[in-house]
Design a protein around this motif. Structure first.
Motif, PDB file in Angstrom:
ATOM      1  N   UNK A  51       1.899  15.556  -6.864  1.00 51.20           N
ATOM      2  CA  UNK A  51       2.423  14.673  -7.885  1.00 51.20           C
ATOM      3  C   UNK A  51       1.805  13.296  -7.732  1.00 51.20           C
ATOM      4  N   UNK A  52       1.000  12.892  -8.687  1.00 48.82           N
ATOM      5  CA  UNK A  52       0.383  11.574  -8.661  1.00 48.82           C
ATOM      6  C   UNK A  52       1.374  10.498  -9.067  1.00 48.82           C
ATOM      7  N   UNK A  53       1.196   9.307  -8.512  1.00 49.91           N
ATOM      8  CA  UNK A  53       2.082   8.199  -8.846  1.00 49.91           C
ATOM      9  C   UNK A  53       1.358   6.883  -8.690  1.00 49.91           C
ATOM     10  N   UNK A  54       1.951   5.852  -9.295  1.00 45.36           N
ATOM     11  CA  UNK A  54       1.391   4.511  -9.208  1.00 45.36           C
ATOM     12  C   UNK A  54       2.544   3.528  -9.115  1.00 45.36           C
ATOM     13  N   UNK A  55       2.420   2.585  -8.182  1.00 43.44           N
ATOM     14  CA  UNK A  55       3.444   1.562  -8.005  1.00 43.44           C
ATOM     15  C   UNK A  55       2.785   0.217  -8.220  1.00 43.44           C
ATOM     16  N   UNK A  56       3.425  -0.609  -9.027  1.00 50.79           N
ATOM     17  CA  UNK A  56       2.906  -1.944  -9.311  1.00 50.79           C
ATOM     18  C   UNK A  56       3.776  -2.983  -8.625  1.00 50.79           C
ATOM     19  N   UNK A  57       3.127  -3.844  -7.857  1.00 59.05           N
ATOM     20  CA  UNK A  57       3.798  -4.977  -7.235  1.00 59.05           C
ATOM     21  C   UNK A  57       3.487  -6.237  -8.020  1.00 59.05           C
ATOM     22  N   UNK A  58       3.873  -7.371  -7.469  1.00 61.42           N
ATOM     23  CA  UNK A  58       3.622  -8.641  -8.157  1.00 61.42           C
ATOM     24  C   UNK A  58       2.133  -8.940  -8.199  1.00 61.42           C
ATOM     25  N   UNK A  59       1.459  -8.739  -7.069  1.00 65.28           N
ATOM     26  CA  UNK A  59       0.043  -9.099  -6.983  1.00 65.28           C
ATOM     27  C   UNK A  59      -0.909  -7.910  -6.951  1.00 65.28           C
ATOM     28  N   UNK A  60      -0.374  -6.717  -6.872  1.00 60.34           N
ATOM     29  CA  UNK A  60      -1.265  -5.568  -6.766  1.00 60.34           C
ATOM     30  C   UNK A  60      -0.580  -4.303  -7.261  1.00 60.34           C
ATOM     31  N   UNK A  61      -1.355  -3.237  -7.320  1.00 56.64           N
ATOM     32  CA  UNK A  61      -0.811  -1.926  -7.633  1.00 56.64           C
ATOM     33  C   UNK A  61      -1.464  -0.918  -6.696  1.00 56.64           C
ATOM     34  N   UNK A  62      -0.746   0.155  -6.418  1.00 50.54           N
ATOM     35  CA  UNK A  62      -1.247   1.187  -5.522  1.00 50.54           C
ATOM     36  C   UNK A  62      -1.108   2.534  -6.190  1.00 50.54           C
ATOM     37  N   UNK A  63      -2.126   3.355  -6.014  1.00 46.72           N
ATOM     38  CA  UNK A  63      -2.073   4.737  -6.480  1.00 46.72           C
ATOM     39  C   UNK A  63      -1.838   5.618  -5.266  1.00 46.72           C
ATOM     40  N   UNK A  64      -1.060   6.640  -5.486  1.00 45.62           N
ATOM     41  CA  UNK A  64      -0.764   7.551  -4.403  1.00 45.62           C
ATOM     42  C   UNK A  64      -0.325   8.893  -4.927  1.00 45.62           C
ATOM     43  N   UNK A  65       0.272   9.672  -4.036  1.00 45.13           N
ATOM     44  CA  UNK A  65       0.755  10.988  -4.434  1.00 45.13           C
ATOM     45  C   UNK A  65       1.749  11.516  -3.424  1.00 45.13           C
ATOM     46  N   UNK A  66       2.521  12.467  -3.902  1.00 45.32           N
ATOM     47  CA  UNK A  66       3.401  13.246  -3.046  1.00 45.32           C
ATOM     48  C   UNK A  66       2.753  14.619  -2.964  1.00 45.32           C
ATOM     49  N   UNK A  67       2.649  15.140  -1.746  1.00 46.78           N
ATOM     50  CA  UNK A  67       1.938  16.403  -1.558  1.00 46.78           C
ATOM     51  C   UNK A  67       2.706  17.301  -0.596  1.00 46.78           C
ATOM     52  N   UNK A  68       2.742  18.588  -0.919  1.00 42.29           N
ATOM     53  CA  UNK A  68       3.279  19.598  -0.012  1.00 42.29           C
ATOM     54  C   UNK A  68       2.531  20.890  -0.272  1.00 42.29           C
ATOM     55  N   UNK A  69       2.187  21.562   0.801  1.00 34.58           N
ATOM     56  CA  UNK A  69       1.510  22.850   0.697  1.00 34.58           C
ATOM     57  C   UNK A  69       2.012  23.732   1.840  1.00 34.58           C
ATOM     58  N   UNK A  70       2.660  24.832   1.490  1.00 35.18           N
ATOM     59  CA  UNK A  70       3.161  25.755   2.504  1.00 35.18           C
ATOM     60  C   UNK A  70       2.036  26.712   2.864  1.00 35.18           C
ATOM     61  N   UNK A  71       1.792  26.810   4.140  1.00 33.05           N
ATOM     62  CA  UNK A  71       0.721  27.698   4.623  1.00 33.05           C
ATOM     63  C   UNK A  71       1.318  28.846   5.410  1.00 33.05           C
ATOM     64  N   UNK A  72       0.716  29.979   5.305  1.00 35.17           N
ATOM     65  CA  UNK A  72       1.088  31.161   6.080  1.00 35.17           C
ATOM     66  C   UNK A  72       2.544  31.577   5.881  1.00 35.17           C
TER      67      UNK A  72
END
Length: 187
Positions: A91-112
């Motif tokens: 799930x991609x996301x973006x957070x905006x602050x007063x002086x900047x913004x950051x792009x990120x994500x939430x990730x989960x992958x079940x293996x085996x």
């Protein structure tokens, strides 16, 4: 879906959700699994019916058209909607602050197939690469993810860095270390 084209037609049956209630129960009882592609919350009753017929066989959802924070508002279907185990999430996301913004994500992958061992990761983009900044054992709420990102942005903001610089400069001039108040982040 080219993967399914190579299988005999008798192994796969596509059933429109609106017809589920009118088809012969033998069709559902003979199925090994049911897959729902991008179901909407209005289809939860039909999905629950299919699940009841298939039990204990699996029911798979791909990209449900609701957010996990909405599941508690589904009335009698809240428990059903919340009972699915997420095996892959990006799930991609973006957070905006007063002086900047950051792009990120939430990730989960079940293996085996080990469902309890995999964590939920919160990653941010830094210098073109993704960096893990937090992990959760359970699926984090949007508020928890926002708090992690805002705290990270605050710690790295020019204002915070300037305050730390000034605090250290005062400590060097006076010869005393500035103490943080125990209940706040103030100096």
């Amino acid at each position: 879906m080219k993967v399914f084209e190579s299988l005999p037609v008798t192994l796969i049956e596509h059933v429109d959700l609106t017809r589920v209630m009118t088809i012969d129960n033998r069709t559902l009882n003979s199925a090994d699994t049911a897959v729902f592609l991008a179901p909407e919350d209005s289809e939860l009753a039909i999905m629950k019916t299919v699940s009841d017929y298939l039990y204990p066989k699996p029911l798979v959802l791909f990209n449900p058209k609701w957010g996990f924070e909405e599941e508690s508002g589904f009335g009698e279907f809240s428990g059903f909607a919340g009972s699915f185990v997420v095996v892959y999430a990006f799930l991609g996301l973006e957070v905006r602050g007063i002086l900047s913004k950051r792009k990120g994500m939430i990730f989960r992958c079940v293996r085996d197939g080990v469902l309890s061992a995999e964590r939920w990761y919160v990653l941010v983009e830094e210098e073109g690469a993704l960096k893990v900044i937090s992990t959760f054992k359970l699926r984090p709420s949007i508020t928890e993810v926002e708090n992690v990102l805002y705290n990270m942005m605050a710690a790295n903001s020019p204002i915070t860095k300037s305050a730390k610089f000034l605090r250290n400069m005062v400590a060097n001039v006076t010869g005393k270390k500035c103490q943080k108040s125990p209940n706040t982040n103030e100096i």
